[in-house]
Design a protein around this motif. Structure first.
Motif, PDB file in Angstrom:
ATOM      1  N   SER A 169       0.854  -1.233   0.061  1.00  9.02           N
ATOM      2  CA  SER A 169       0.069  -0.158  -0.077  1.00  9.02           C
ATOM      3  C   SER A 169       0.895   1.113  -0.068  1.00  9.02           C
ATOM      4  CB  SER A 169      -0.852  -0.014   1.137  1.00  9.02           C
ATOM      5  OG  SER A 169      -1.871  -0.948   1.104  1.00  9.02           O
ATOM      6  N   GLY A 228       1.864   1.937  -3.330  1.00  7.10           N
ATOM      7  CA  GLY A 228       0.590   2.379  -4.377  1.00  7.10           C
ATOM      8  C   GLY A 228       0.093   1.162  -4.932  1.00  7.10           C
ATOM      9  N   GLN A 281      -6.461   0.741  -2.598  1.00  6.90           N
ATOM     10  CA  GLN A 281      -6.655   2.207  -3.327  1.00  6.90           C
ATOM     11  C   GLN A 281      -7.687   2.946  -2.933  1.00  6.90           C
ATOM     12  OE1 GLN A 281      -4.489   2.523  -6.184  1.00  6.90           O
ATOM     13  NE2 GLN A 281      -3.681   0.672  -5.013  1.00  6.90           N
ATOM     14  N   ALA A 282      -7.347   4.418  -2.899  1.00  7.21           N
ATOM     15  CA  ALA A 282      -8.332   5.290  -2.767  1.00  7.21           C
ATOM     16  C   ALA A 282      -9.798   4.977  -3.279  1.00  7.21           C
ATOM     17  CB  ALA A 282      -7.732   6.539  -3.027  1.00  7.21           C
ATOM     18  N   TYR A 335      -8.275   3.129   2.755  1.00  6.74           N
ATOM     19  CA  TYR A 335      -7.094   3.331   3.353  1.00  6.74           C
ATOM     20  C   TYR A 335      -6.797   2.296   4.365  1.00  6.74           C
ATOM     21  CZ  TYR A 335     -10.009   5.837   6.934  1.00  6.74           C
ATOM     22  OH  TYR A 335     -11.164   6.084   7.952  1.00  6.74           O
ATOM     23  N   ARG A 369      -0.942   3.258   3.447  1.00  3.49           N
ATOM     24  CA  ARG A 369      -1.496   4.169   2.686  1.00  3.49           C
ATOM     25  C   ARG A 369      -1.347   5.300   3.559  1.00  3.49           C
ATOM     26  NH1 ARG A 369      -6.341   6.073  -0.096  1.00  3.49           N
ATOM     27  NH2 ARG A 369      -4.860   7.655  -0.616  1.00  3.49           N
ATOM     28  N   GLU A 422       1.332   8.774   3.177  1.00  2.00           N
ATOM     29  CA  GLU A 422       0.945   9.818   3.084  1.00  2.00           C
ATOM     30  C   GLU A 422       1.593  10.804   4.011  1.00  2.00           C
ATOM     31  OE1 GLU A 422      -3.282   9.519   3.498  1.00  2.00           O
ATOM     32  OE2 GLU A 422      -3.697   8.885   1.562  1.00  2.00           O
TER      33      GLU A 422
END
Length: 610
Positions: free
Chosen positions: A214, A217, A221-222, A225, A229, A233
Motif C-alpha cells: 500500500s 501504491g 487504493q483510494a 485506506y 497508505r 501519505e
C-alpha cells in the motif's frame, strides 16, 4: 481445554497477548462504527495541521483527523493480513502434503517448485505476483498469500517427514488407512502447534508486507485506506509532523507483536483439530482365500530387503501356519524388524523388497495392487510395535484410535466401533475401559499402552499378529501379562510372529524359533529341539537364570555382528565362532534340513545333545 487457556493467559506472555488482541479486536469492530464518518470529515480550515488538543496526530491534506484514520484503518489492515495468511497457510499445507499423496514423480515436481520458490525473498515474490494479479486489494491479498505459501510448504514437509516415520503412522498403514485420511487424521494433528506459531508470525509478516504494498501504491487504493497508505501519505511530512508517519508504523509493529505473542500462547494450548466424518455402515470385507493350502498363512522364500548400497536382509525363507506362534531372535542389526516390516508391506522408498515368493493368505504381496493390499492386510494383519508411546497418535484419544480400525475394516458405525473399542480394552485387561477409552496415550502407563496396542490389533479379528519387541522396557509382571495376551491371541485362531532379542522369552511363548544373524536365518527349529548352531547356543548362554553362578562374569559373545555393508564372504558368524574352520571363512553355508522341522546353516554345528 478451558483450564489450559486460563493457565496460559496468567503467564506474562499470555496476558500481554490477550490484552493486545482484545484491544485490536475491539478497535477493528467498533472503530469504523463509532468514528468512521468522523475520520472521513474534511476541514479546509485545518489542512496539514500539527498535533493539537483537537487533533492528537494532526490532520492530512484535506483536514481529516489522522488519529481517527489510524484507528479506523485497524479493521481493514488486520482483516487483509489475516486473509492473506489464511491463503498462504492453506496453500502451503496442501503443497507440503502433496508429495506424500501424489505419485512419486509428481511429488518430486511439487517439491522442486517449492524449493525454487523458497529461494526468492517473500517480499520480492509478492511484488512479482502483485504485478500479475493486478493493482488493488484482491491482487495484493493473493500476492502476499501465495508468496508466503512456499515457507509454509517447506515447514509442512519437514514436520510431516518427522511424524511419518513414527510407529502409529506405520500402524495406520498396516490397518489400511488411505493416504488422504492418513494425512488428515494422523499427521496434521501432530504438526498443528508449529503451524499455528508460524501462521501467527506469518500474520505479522503479512501485515508488514501489505503495508509495504500500500505504501508503494500497489495495495489498497483510494478512497479506502490502511496503515500502509497512511504511512505513505505521512512520510512526506516526516520533518514537519513526524507523528503522521510514525503512528501507522507503530500500529504495524504493535499488532505484529500481538500476533507473535498470541502464537506462543496458542502453541502451548492447542493443535489443529480435525473434523469428524461419519462412516457409512457396510459389511466387513470377505477374507482372502488361501490359494495353496490351509497350512500356509504366510510364505516367504528368499526374501531380501535392500537399500542403496546395502542389503540388510539376505535370502530369508520361512512359513507360518494358521494359529502358529513363530519367534525371530537375534542381536540388534540382524534384520529381525526389517523382515517384519517387509512382510507387513511397510518398507518404503528407497528401500526395495525382493523375494522368490512372498504370499499372505495366498495373495502375492509384491505384485498385488495397492487397493488389494489395503483390503487384505488391513483386517487380516496387525502389528504391535516396540514403543507403545510412539505407536499411538498423541493427539487422539485411545478409544477413537481403536474404533477407527473397526470403522475402516468392519464397516461399523461410529457408536458401534466405540463399543467394540471398549470391549477390546476390557479383553486386554485394561481397568475401567469406558473411562480409559476417553483418555489420551500419555495418561496410560507403559504396560497399559502396550496392552491397548494389542487391543487395537484385535479390533478387526486378524489372521496374523506381528509383535516387534513388545516387552521391551516393561517390568517382569507387565511382561508376563503381555506375553499371556499374545498366547491368548492364538486361542482365538490368529498366528503370531514374535520378534525379540530375548531368546528365553521366545522359547516360552512360541512353538518355533527363527535365529537371524547378519540379515539371514542361520537356524530354524522347534523350541523343544536342541539348538545346534554355535550362535544360537551362544545366545542361550548369555541369558542368566537361577542357576547362574553370581561369582563368575556373565557370559558374552565376543566381538560384534557385522554391519550390512561389511558382511564377510563366508559365514558371517565365523570371526566370532570358536568352531570356525577354513571352509567357514571361504563359503557361506546354505540353510539345510538336519532333522524333521529343523533347518541349519553351519559347516561345523554343535553335537545334537545338550
Amino acid at each position: 481445554m478451558a483450564r489450559k487457556w486460563l493457565a496460559a493467559v496468567r503467564t506474562p506472555i499470555g496476558a500481554c497477548s490477550a490484552v493486545l488482541l482484545v484491544l485490536v479486536g475491539a478497535l477493528a469492530v467498533l472503530a469504523p462504527l463509532l468514528w468512521g464518518e468522523a475520520a472521513e470529515l474534511t476541514d479546509t480550515s485545518a489542512i496539514k495541521q500539527g498535533p493539537s488538543a483537537g487533533h492528537l496526530l494532526g490532520t492530512d491534506s484535506l483536514g481529516r483527523d489522522l488519529f481517527l484514520r489510524v484507528v479506523v484503518a485497524t479493521r481493514l489492515s488486520v482483516s487483509l493480513a489475516l486473509a492473506s495468511t489464511a491463503i498462504g497457510l492453506v496453500a502451503g499445507v496442501i503443497l507440503g502434503l502433496a508429495p506424500s499423496v501424489l505419485p512419486r514423480r509428481a511429488g518430486r515436481l511439487v517439491t522442486a517448485a517449492v524449493d525454487i520458490a523458497v529461494a526468492f525473498p517473500a517480499l520480492l515474490l509478492a511484488l512479482f505476483l502483485a504485478v500479475i494479479f493486478g493493482v488493488g486489494v484482491k491482487g495484493a491479498v493473493l500476492a502476499i498469500g501465495l508468496a508466503g505459501a512456499p515457507a509454509f510448504a517447506r515447514l509442512t514437509q519437514t514436520l510431516a517427514a518427522s511424524v511419518s516415520g513414527r510407529d502409529f503412522v506405520s500402524a495406520a498403514k498396516v490397518a489400511g488407512v488411505g493416504r488422504i485420511r492418513l494425512m488428515t487424521r494422523h499427521i496434521l494433528p501432530n504438526i498443528g502447534e508449529p503451524l499455528v506459531v508460524n501462521a501467527t508470525i506469518g500474520a505479522g509478516a503479512a501485515l508488514l508486507a501489505f503495508a509495504g504494498l500500500s505504501f508503494l501504491g500497489i495495495g489498497v487504493q483510494a478512497p479506502a485506506y490502511d496503515w500502509g497508505r497512511l504511512l505513505g501519505e505521512g512520510l512526506g511530512r516526516i520533518y514537519t509532523n513526524p507523528a503522521a508517519a510514525l503512528a501507522p508504523g507503530i500500529a504495524v509493529v504493535v499488532i505484529g507483536l500481538a500476533f507473535n505473542l498470541f502464537g506462543e500462547t496458542a502453541a502451548a494450548v492447542i493443535g489443529i483439530r480435525v473434523p469428524r466424518t461419519r462412516v457409512r455402515e457396510r459389511p466387513p470385507p470377505a477374507p482372502a482365500k488361501v490359494a495353496r493350502g490351509e497350512d500356509e498363512l504366510l510364505v516367504a522364500e528368499n526374501l531380501e530387503v535392500a537399500f542403496p548400497g546395502v542389503t540388510p536382509v539376505r535370502g530369508v525363507s520361512f512359513t507360518i501356519a494358521p494359529g502358529e506362534a513363530v519367534g525371530i531372535v537375534g542381536e540388534s542389526g540382524s534384520g529381525k524388524s526389517l523382515t517384519a516390516l517387509a512382510v507387513s508391506n511397510l518398507i518404503e522408498a528407497p528401500g526395495v523388497v525382493r523375494a522368490s515368493r512372498l504370499d499372505f493368505l495366498g495373495v502375492p504381496l509384491l505384485s498385488a495392487r495397492p487397493g488389494e493390499l489395503r483390503t487384505l492386510l488391513g483386517p487380516s494383519l496387525s502389528m504391535v510395535f516396540q514403543d507403545p508411546m510412539t505407536s499411538f497418535n498423541p493427539a487422539r484419544r485411545i478409544g477413537r484410535q481403536l474404533a477407527e480400525v473397526a470403522e475402516a475394516h468392519r464397516g461399523l458405525s461410529r457408536r458401534a466401533a466405540m463399543e467394540r473399542a471398549v470391549d477390546r480394552l476390557r479383553a486386554v485387561h485394561v481397568g475401567e475401559p469406558e473411562r480409559r477409552a476417553r483418555q489420551y496415550p500419555h495418561e496410560f502407563s507403559g504396560g497399559m499402552r502396550q496392552r491397548a496396542m494389542i487391543g487395537m490389533g484385535l479390533m478387526a479379528r486378524p489372521r496374523l499378529v506381528v509383535a516387534d519387541e513388545p516387552t521391551t522396557a516393561l517390568d517382569v509382571r507387565v511382561r508376563r501379562e503381555v506375553l499371556r495376551l499374545l498366547s491368548g491371541i492364538r486361542a482365538d485362531g490368529a498366528a503370531v510372529l514374535l520378534i525379540s532379542h530375548d531368546i528365553s522369552v521366545v522359547r516360552k511363548t512360541c512353538s518355533r524359533l527363527l535365529v537371524m544373524y547378519a540379515g539371514r536365518v542361520v537356524e530354524d527349529l522347534p523350541v523343544t529341539a536342541t539348538p545346534r548352531h554355535p550362535y544360537t547356543r551362544a545366545l542361550l548362554a548369555t541369558v542368566p537364570d537361577l542357576d547362574t553362578d553370581l561369582d563368575k562374569p556373565l557370559a558374552t559373545i565376543p566381538g560384534r555382528p557385522p554391519g550390512p555393508h561389511e558382511v564377510p564372504p563366508g559365514c558371517a558368524f565365523a570371526p566370532r565362532c570358536a568352531l570356525a574352520a577354513e571352509r567357514c571363512v571361504r563359503e557361506d553355508p546354505a540353510l539345510a534340513r538336519t532333522a524333521p522341522g529343523h533347518l541349519l546353516a553351519c559347516w561345523n554345528p554343535e553335537p545334537p545333545h545338550e
